[in-house]
Design a protein around this motif. Sequence first.
Motif, PDB file in Angstrom:
ATOM      1  N   THR A 159       0.829  -1.201   0.000  1.00 47.73           N
ATOM      2  CA  THR A 159       0.000   0.000   0.000  1.00 47.73           C
ATOM      3  C   THR A 159       0.863   1.249   0.000  1.00 47.73           C
ATOM      4  O   THR A 159       0.552   2.247  -0.669  1.00 47.73           O
ATOM      5  N   LEU A 160       1.960   1.198   0.754  1.00 52.43           N
ATOM      6  CA  LEU A 160       2.894   2.326   0.770  1.00 52.43           C
ATOM      7  C   LEU A 160       3.477   2.566  -0.621  1.00 52.43           C
ATOM      8  O   LEU A 160       3.628   3.717  -1.048  1.00 52.43           O
ATOM      9  N   MET A 161       3.806   1.503  -1.355  1.00 51.52           N
ATOM     10  CA  MET A 161       4.338   1.654  -2.704  1.00 51.52           C
ATOM     11  C   MET A 161       3.318   2.320  -3.626  1.00 51.52           C
ATOM     12  O   MET A 161       3.661   3.171  -4.453  1.00 51.52           O
ATOM     13  N   ARG A 162       2.051   1.940  -3.489  1.00 45.31           N
ATOM     14  CA  ARG A 162       1.013   2.605  -4.285  1.00 45.31           C
ATOM     15  C   ARG A 162       0.947   4.092  -3.945  1.00 45.31           C
ATOM     16  O   ARG A 162       0.840   4.943  -4.839  1.00 45.31           O
ATOM     17  N   SER A 163       1.001   4.405  -2.643  1.00 41.96           N
ATOM     18  CA  SER A 163       0.925   5.805  -2.211  1.00 41.96           C
ATOM     19  C   SER A 163       2.124   6.599  -2.713  1.00 41.96           C
ATOM     20  O   SER A 163       1.990   7.766  -3.084  1.00 41.96           O
ATOM     21  N   LEU A 164       3.292   5.962  -2.713  1.00 42.35           N
ATOM     22  CA  LEU A 164       4.481   6.630  -3.242  1.00 42.35           C
ATOM     23  C   LEU A 164       4.271   6.950  -4.723  1.00 42.35           C
ATOM     24  O   LEU A 164       4.633   8.039  -5.197  1.00 42.35           O
ATOM     25  N   GLY A 165       3.675   6.014  -5.446  1.00 44.64           N
ATOM     26  CA  GLY A 165       3.389   6.254  -6.862  1.00 44.64           C
ATOM     27  C   GLY A 165       2.434   7.414  -7.069  1.00 44.64           C
ATOM     28  O   GLY A 165       2.634   8.248  -7.962  1.00 44.64           O
ATOM     29  N   THR A 166       1.391   7.500  -6.253  1.00 43.32           N
ATOM     30  CA  THR A 166       0.442   8.610  -6.397  1.00 43.32           C
ATOM     31  C   THR A 166       1.120   9.942  -6.080  1.00 43.32           C
ATOM     32  O   THR A 166       0.842  10.955  -6.732  1.00 43.32           O
ATOM     33  N   SER A 167       2.012   9.960  -5.092  1.00 43.88           N
ATOM     34  CA  SER A 167       2.711  11.196  -4.739  1.00 43.88           C
ATOM     35  C   SER A 167       3.606  11.661  -5.885  1.00 43.88           C
ATOM     36  O   SER A 167       3.624  12.845  -6.245  1.00 43.88           O
ATOM     37  N   VAL A 168       4.370  10.723  -6.455  1.00 45.14           N
ATOM     38  CA  VAL A 168       5.234  11.072  -7.584  1.00 45.14           C
ATOM     39  C   VAL A 168       4.383  11.497  -8.779  1.00 45.14           C
ATOM     40  O   VAL A 168       4.710  12.469  -9.482  1.00 45.14           O
ATOM     41  N   GLY A 169       3.275  10.791  -9.015  1.00 45.38           N
ATOM     42  CA  GLY A 169       2.384  11.147 -10.114  1.00 45.38           C
ATOM     43  C   GLY A 169       1.832  12.551  -9.960  1.00 45.38           C
ATOM     44  O   GLY A 169       1.780  13.334 -10.927  1.00 45.38           O
ATOM     45  N   ALA A 170       1.416  12.906  -8.738  1.00 47.59           N
ATOM     46  CA  ALA A 170       0.893  14.245  -8.493  1.00 47.59           C
ATOM     47  C   ALA A 170       1.961  15.300  -8.770  1.00 47.59           C
ATOM     48  O   ALA A 170       1.678  16.351  -9.361  1.00 47.59           O
ATOM     49  N   ALA A 171       3.205  15.018  -8.339  1.00 51.84           N
ATOM     50  CA  ALA A 171       4.286  15.980  -8.558  1.00 51.84           C
ATOM     51  C   ALA A 171       4.589  16.149 -10.044  1.00 51.84           C
ATOM     52  O   ALA A 171       4.734  17.276 -10.541  1.00 51.84           O
ATOM     53  N   VAL A 172       4.687  15.035 -10.782  1.00 53.75           N
ATOM     54  CA  VAL A 172       5.029  15.105 -12.206  1.00 53.75           C
ATOM     55  C   VAL A 172       3.923  15.801 -12.991  1.00 53.75           C
ATOM     56  O   VAL A 172       4.188  16.700 -13.809  1.00 53.75           O
ATOM     57  N   VAL A 173       2.680  15.416 -12.774  1.00 48.85           N
ATOM     58  CA  VAL A 173       1.569  16.050 -13.488  1.00 48.85           C
ATOM     59  C   VAL A 173       1.483  17.530 -13.119  1.00 48.85           C
ATOM     60  O   VAL A 173       1.224  18.388 -13.976  1.00 48.85           O
ATOM     61  N   GLY A 174       1.719  17.850 -11.837  1.00 49.62           N
ATOM     62  CA  GLY A 174       1.708  19.240 -11.423  1.00 49.62           C
ATOM     63  C   GLY A 174       2.750  20.071 -12.152  1.00 49.62           C
ATOM     64  O   GLY A 174       2.475  21.201 -12.584  1.00 49.62           O
ATOM     65  N   VAL A 175       3.954  19.523 -12.316  1.00 49.93           N
ATOM     66  CA  VAL A 175       5.016  20.235 -13.037  1.00 49.93           C
ATOM     67  C   VAL A 175       4.629  20.433 -14.497  1.00 49.93           C
ATOM     68  O   VAL A 175       4.783  21.530 -15.065  1.00 49.93           O
ATOM     69  N   VAL A 176       4.105  19.393 -15.131  1.00 47.94           N
ATOM     70  CA  VAL A 176       3.713  19.483 -16.542  1.00 47.94           C
ATOM     71  C   VAL A 176       2.653  20.565 -16.736  1.00 47.94           C
ATOM     72  O   VAL A 176       2.760  21.425 -17.638  1.00 47.94           O
ATOM     73  N   LEU A 177       1.624  20.560 -15.900  1.00 44.62           N
ATOM     74  CA  LEU A 177       0.534  21.519 -16.064  1.00 44.62           C
ATOM     75  C   LEU A 177       0.949  22.941 -15.702  1.00 44.62           C
ATOM     76  O   LEU A 177       0.416  23.911 -16.251  1.00 44.62           O
ATOM     77  N   SER A 178       1.901  23.078 -14.767  1.00 44.88           N
ATOM     78  CA  SER A 178       2.340  24.421 -14.401  1.00 44.88           C
ATOM     79  C   SER A 178       3.309  25.017 -15.419  1.00 44.88           C
ATOM     80  O   SER A 178       3.418  26.244 -15.537  1.00 44.88           O
ATOM     81  N   GLU A 179       4.010  24.152 -16.160  1.00 50.07           N
ATOM     82  CA  GLU A 179       4.976  24.637 -17.151  1.00 50.07           C
ATOM     83  C   GLU A 179       4.325  24.877 -18.514  1.00 50.07           C
ATOM     84  O   GLU A 179       4.805  25.727 -19.275  1.00 50.07           O
ATOM     85  N   MET A 180       3.262  24.164 -18.843  1.00 50.45           N
ATOM     86  CA  MET A 180       2.603  24.298 -20.147  1.00 50.45           C
ATOM     87  C   MET A 180       1.295  25.053 -19.936  1.00 50.45           C
ATOM     88  O   MET A 180       0.254  24.456 -19.643  1.00 50.45           O
ATOM     89  N   THR A 181       1.354  26.391 -20.076  1.00 47.33           N
ATOM     90  CA  THR A 181       0.206  27.237 -19.744  1.00 47.33           C
ATOM     91  C   THR A 181      -0.138  28.179 -20.892  1.00 47.33           C
ATOM     92  O   THR A 181       0.652  28.385 -21.821  1.00 47.33           O
ATOM     93  N   VAL A 182      -1.340  28.743 -20.811  1.00 44.87           N
ATOM     94  CA  VAL A 182      -1.781  29.817 -21.694  1.00 44.87           C
ATOM     95  C   VAL A 182      -2.336  30.927 -20.810  1.00 44.87           C
ATOM     96  O   VAL A 182      -2.769  30.684 -19.687  1.00 44.87           O
ATOM     97  N   THR A 183      -2.321  32.157 -21.320  1.00 41.75           N
ATOM     98  CA  THR A 183      -2.827  33.306 -20.573  1.00 41.75           C
ATOM     99  C   THR A 183      -4.058  33.857 -21.257  1.00 41.75           C
ATOM    100  O   THR A 183      -4.029  34.136 -22.470  1.00 41.75           O
ATOM    101  N   MET A 184      -5.142  33.985 -20.498  1.00 42.13           N
ATOM    102  CA  MET A 184      -6.399  34.520 -21.015  1.00 42.13           C
ATOM    103  C   MET A 184      -6.989  35.477 -19.992  1.00 42.13           C
ATOM    104  O   MET A 184      -7.150  35.106 -18.828  1.00 42.13           O
ATOM    105  N   GLY A 185      -7.287  36.679 -20.437  1.00 38.71           N
ATOM    106  CA  GLY A 185      -7.915  37.657 -19.541  1.00 38.71           C
ATOM    107  C   GLY A 185      -7.087  37.958 -18.317  1.00 38.71           C
ATOM    108  O   GLY A 185      -7.631  38.260 -17.250  1.00 38.71           O
ATOM    109  N   GLY A 186      -5.779  37.885 -18.452  1.00 45.69           N
ATOM    110  CA  GLY A 186      -4.905  38.177 -17.332  1.00 45.69           C
ATOM    111  C   GLY A 186      -4.672  37.014 -16.396  1.00 45.69           C
ATOM    112  O   GLY A 186      -3.960  37.148 -15.398  1.00 45.69           O
TER     113      GLY A 186
END
Length: 485
Positions: A402-429
């Motif tokens: 279960t800990l290994m699964r949780s570690l995977g979710t934590s890493v997944g959250a970090a990686v997806v967070g980086v991808v979405l924060s780096e690939m952005t568009v600006t609309m209406g400020g």
Amino acid sequence: MHVAKTPAGTGGVVATLALAGTTAAIMQTLITPLIAELPRILDTTPSNAAWVITVTLLVAAVCVPVSGRLGDLLGKRRMLLACSVPLVVGSVVCALASSVVPMIIGRGLQGMGMGMVPLGIALLRDVVPADRLSSSIALVSASMGIGGGLGLPIAAAVAQYAHWRVLFWGSAGLAAVIAVLLWRLIPDVPAGARGQRFDAPGALGLGAGLVCLLLAVSKGGDWGWASATTVGLAVAAVALLLGWGLWELRTRHPLIDLRSTARPRVLLTNLASIFVGFSMYASMLVVPQLLQFPEETGYGLGQSMLAAGLWMAPGGIIMMFVSPLGGRLTDARGPKHTLVCGVLVLAVGYGLALLLMGSAWGLMLALMVTSGGVGLAYGAMPALIMGSVALSETAAANGFNTLMRSLGTSVGAAVVGVVLSEMTVTMGGYSFASEDGFRAALIIGGGVALVAAAIASVIPAGRPGTAGNGRSDAPTVPEQAAAEA
């Protein structure tokens, strides 16, 4: 000899343990509808409010393997009841909280109760007849996903139409009901490792290493991945976990038997679990945002939190129905086959999400497919683990998985967070994650699922129908006794 099965009343046992796991998962998603409002509710900064979410992850990571080992030493029923106490108390503390500190304390107490699922899975090996064991393991194991899928729309509805404190009073009542059911329906079977001592240094070492690792992974985006704090925590995590591993190899009664986890079947299953956890959580981060982003972006669907939760709810329902089917597949072909099928279905779901991300119906369908894959995979992994370890190690081994699964979710959250924060568009400020960012996150999630399939395909196969019944490569009691002599 193996602990005798108790066929009478096993339906109630399985239902209670599945409900306990679902309740634990609901505790994790309970706070989701309040994330944006937490700074105002608690009169604090957004960075301080983020600890309300992070603390549950950290405490659960530390307590799950410890709860598992104590279940082997003291009895699984006793530890299940013990886990229900912080769920109730933590919910009450959160319900009464008016500032950030008591809310963080309450959420930390809720994290202490997350050991219910691995304890419940391990208990099934003791009390469920062999012909029902695989389907029972699959259902209880998938209860975490079921609770996450169903908990979000329920929590969103309560948060939208009632006071936020009702969420926590309701969770306290639900946890209290679980405690009563555990007391009345769960049999008290002998502890598999009774007479062995608890490895306190091992628990402290593992806990310290995990806290450093998960803080670096979960907060690195806020602190900066190259910051002294993040790098220092990562280095400390490596040093602490290496030292912990050396201690575990030398002590007579380790918290986690690393020699057992080094067996190819267990090692590869745990490795696959990290990738499955990553892939599962990536979709849970992407789909809600696509559903709720403004339509003006051209790819957002403009749904409310409640509507988004309702679109996602069928995924949890599908997981509930697929899990027993996965148990039957395990009985017929073995848990390795079920795991490979599950992660391939998960990858197909990501492919559908890429094709159908322009509509709520399409995302719902894709999430139903990914949830079906998760249901198959989550049921197969503990079956593989329990078919490969001694009875005295079942709860600890499941806690580690279960800990290994949780570690995977934590890493997944970090990686997806980086991808979405780096690939952005600006609309209406305002800056938004771009459509290309979401597509990249979905491609990564599907690719990781394929990596999990590749790892699962090389797991040494046991005989069909050996899901945790001790008839695969798990050591027998005489072998275990000889090893401990």
